[in-house]
Design a protein around this motif. Sequence first.
Motif, mmCIF file in Angstrom:
data_model
loop_
_atom_site.group_PDB
_atom_site.id
_atom_site.type_symbol
_atom_site.label_atom_id
_atom_site.label_comp_id
_atom_site.label_asym_id
_atom_site.label_seq_id
_atom_site.Cartn_x
_atom_site.Cartn_y
_atom_site.Cartn_z
ATOM 1 N N LYS A 169 0.832 -1.208 0.000
ATOM 2 C CA LYS A 169 0.000 0.000 0.000
ATOM 3 C C LYS A 169 0.866 1.257 0.000
ATOM 4 C CE LYS A 169 -3.704 2.604 0.683
ATOM 5 N NZ LYS A 169 -3.091 3.917 0.995
ATOM 6 N N ARG A 170 1.931 1.241 0.782
ATOM 7 C CA ARG A 170 2.806 2.410 0.826
ATOM 8 C C ARG A 170 3.507 2.626 -0.512
ATOM 9 N NH1 ARG A 170 2.598 6.608 4.392
ATOM 10 N NH2 ARG A 170 4.659 7.478 4.856
ATOM 11 N N LEU A 171 3.947 1.553 -1.139
ATOM 12 C CA LEU A 171 4.575 1.691 -2.454
ATOM 13 C C LEU A 171 3.581 2.205 -3.487
ATOM 14 C CD1 LEU A 171 6.747 -1.557 -2.491
ATOM 15 C CD2 LEU A 171 7.555 0.798 -2.233
ATOM 16 N N SER A 172 2.332 1.768 -3.376
ATOM 17 C CA SER A 172 1.284 2.291 -4.259
ATOM 18 C C SER A 172 1.093 3.783 -4.034
ATOM 19 C CB SER A 172 -0.022 1.541 -4.004
ATOM 20 O OG SER A 172 -1.078 2.094 -4.768
ATOM 21 N N ASP A 173 1.129 4.209 -2.774
ATOM 22 C CA ASP A 173 1.003 5.635 -2.464
ATOM 23 C C ASP A 173 2.112 6.449 -3.122
ATOM 24 O OD1 ASP A 173 -1.219 5.066 -0.919
ATOM 25 O OD2 ASP A 173 -0.145 5.147 0.994
ATOM 26 N N HIS A 174 3.267 5.827 -3.274
ATOM 27 C CA HIS A 174 4.396 6.516 -3.912
ATOM 28 C C HIS A 174 4.284 6.529 -5.436
ATOM 29 C CE1 HIS A 174 7.027 7.623 -0.614
ATOM 30 N NE2 HIS A 174 6.879 6.431 -0.061
ATOM 31 N N GLY A 175 3.345 5.775 -5.986
ATOM 32 C CA GLY A 175 3.154 5.790 -7.430
ATOM 33 C C GLY A 175 3.403 4.480 -8.144
ATOM 34 N N ALA A 176 3.773 3.448 -7.408
ATOM 35 C CA ALA A 176 3.986 2.147 -8.041
ATOM 36 C C ALA A 176 2.647 1.533 -8.448
ATOM 37 C CB ALA A 176 4.719 1.205 -7.090
ATOM 38 N N ILE A 177 2.659 0.768 -9.524
ATOM 39 C CA ILE A 177 1.520 -0.066 -9.898
ATOM 40 C C ILE A 177 1.652 -1.380 -9.131
ATOM 41 C CG2 ILE A 177 0.358 -1.282 -11.774
ATOM 42 C CD1 ILE A 177 0.162 1.749 -11.973
ATOM 43 N N VAL A 178 0.613 -1.775 -8.404
ATOM 44 C CA VAL A 178 0.673 -3.000 -7.618
ATOM 45 C C VAL A 178 -0.187 -4.073 -8.272
ATOM 46 C CG1 VAL A 178 0.175 -4.093 -5.395
ATOM 47 C CG2 VAL A 178 1.138 -1.780 -5.462
ATOM 48 N N VAL A 179 0.443 -5.198 -8.587
ATOM 49 C CA VAL A 179 -0.268 -6.385 -9.044
ATOM 50 C C VAL A 179 -0.398 -7.295 -7.832
ATOM 51 C CG1 VAL A 179 -0.193 -8.395 -10.570
ATOM 52 C CG2 VAL A 179 0.572 -6.155 -11.402
ATOM 53 N N ASP A 180 -1.608 -7.454 -7.352
ATOM 54 C CA ASP A 180 -1.881 -8.127 -6.075
ATOM 55 C C ASP A 180 -2.225 -9.592 -6.314
ATOM 56 O OD1 ASP A 180 -2.923 -9.071 -3.666
ATOM 57 O OD2 ASP A 180 -3.952 -7.195 -3.194
ATOM 58 N N GLY A 181 -1.327 -10.489 -5.917
ATOM 59 C CA GLY A 181 -1.559 -11.912 -6.113
ATOM 60 C C GLY A 181 -2.782 -12.407 -5.373
#
Length: 320
Positions: A19-31
């Motif tokens: 979630k924190r990395l997503s807040d920084h702008g990363a695209i998260v692919v959630d398994g």
Amino acid sequence: MVVVGLTGGIGSGKSTVAKRLSDHGAIVVDGDKIAREIVQPGEPALLELSEEFGSDILMSDGSLDRKELARRAFVSEDRTEALNAIMHPRIHERAYELFRASADASIVVFDMPLLIENNLDRMCGLVVVVTVDEDTRVERLVAQRGFDEDDARQRIRAQLSDADRTPSADVIVDNSGTPDHLLESVDKLWDSRLAQWGRVTEHDESASRETDSLVLFHRQGRQQRFRRRAEWVFGPEADVEFGGDPDKPLVASVSRHASGEGGSGGVDGSTREKLSWLGFSRQSGSEAFQSDDQRVLDDTEYPLDVWRSGDPIDPATIRL
């Protein structure tokens, strides 16, 4: 683009990191999210699960009773393997689709609990493992997610231990501290490494050490991790040879007869895609070559391609 593998055992805090990395702008692919999507009513995986574990894992509306499935799937290693055999190929296929859809992104985080168990770490340019001791994980699962203590321990022990995960890690995040410490650690990881991916050309030796007491840039075993990635790209028969000082940025020569590059000295579309997921890009000098007679030749008289990772902390180079 680089795919960052993120993993850790249940209760480790991995989802908070994602979630924190997503807040920084990363695209998260959630398994985990993919796993939920592929067992919706009408999906082939749900039918296979009901055949394998019994039709009473389905609720009255036809949806999956996850707790009942977990009760049956985590009782033994062979039952867990049966579950994984149904779920994992479909999770992987969907994840690849999402990676391709995110090709224009800088950082794609693959949040996957069984990343290492399924050898998916080798397709990630950077692997982050979140660690925390078992008792702390049990306390958090009981207090925050309503787990029974015995069930929590059973699930933890059905997965790899942290000791088995960390050899595959490029970055180790220790989540034994407070929630604020964890967020601070993720911020430092982002600022010092991920946000700089592809932008830093000078290797900073001091940056390859710990940036924080809770974030370790893990160098031990880096050649083995690099080799596994190269073999994923070029095939298990690829001949990978390292040159130079092993404590310096890695430089590897890969046999040009390796699978996927056709012996021509170039790379095909599939190989180029894999290299991009690992965060590699073709060096500008070799990009300029338009034909074989214009390209640099190595001592075997094959055209020489050079690919370099964008990792600002531990850059690596592949010579083809």
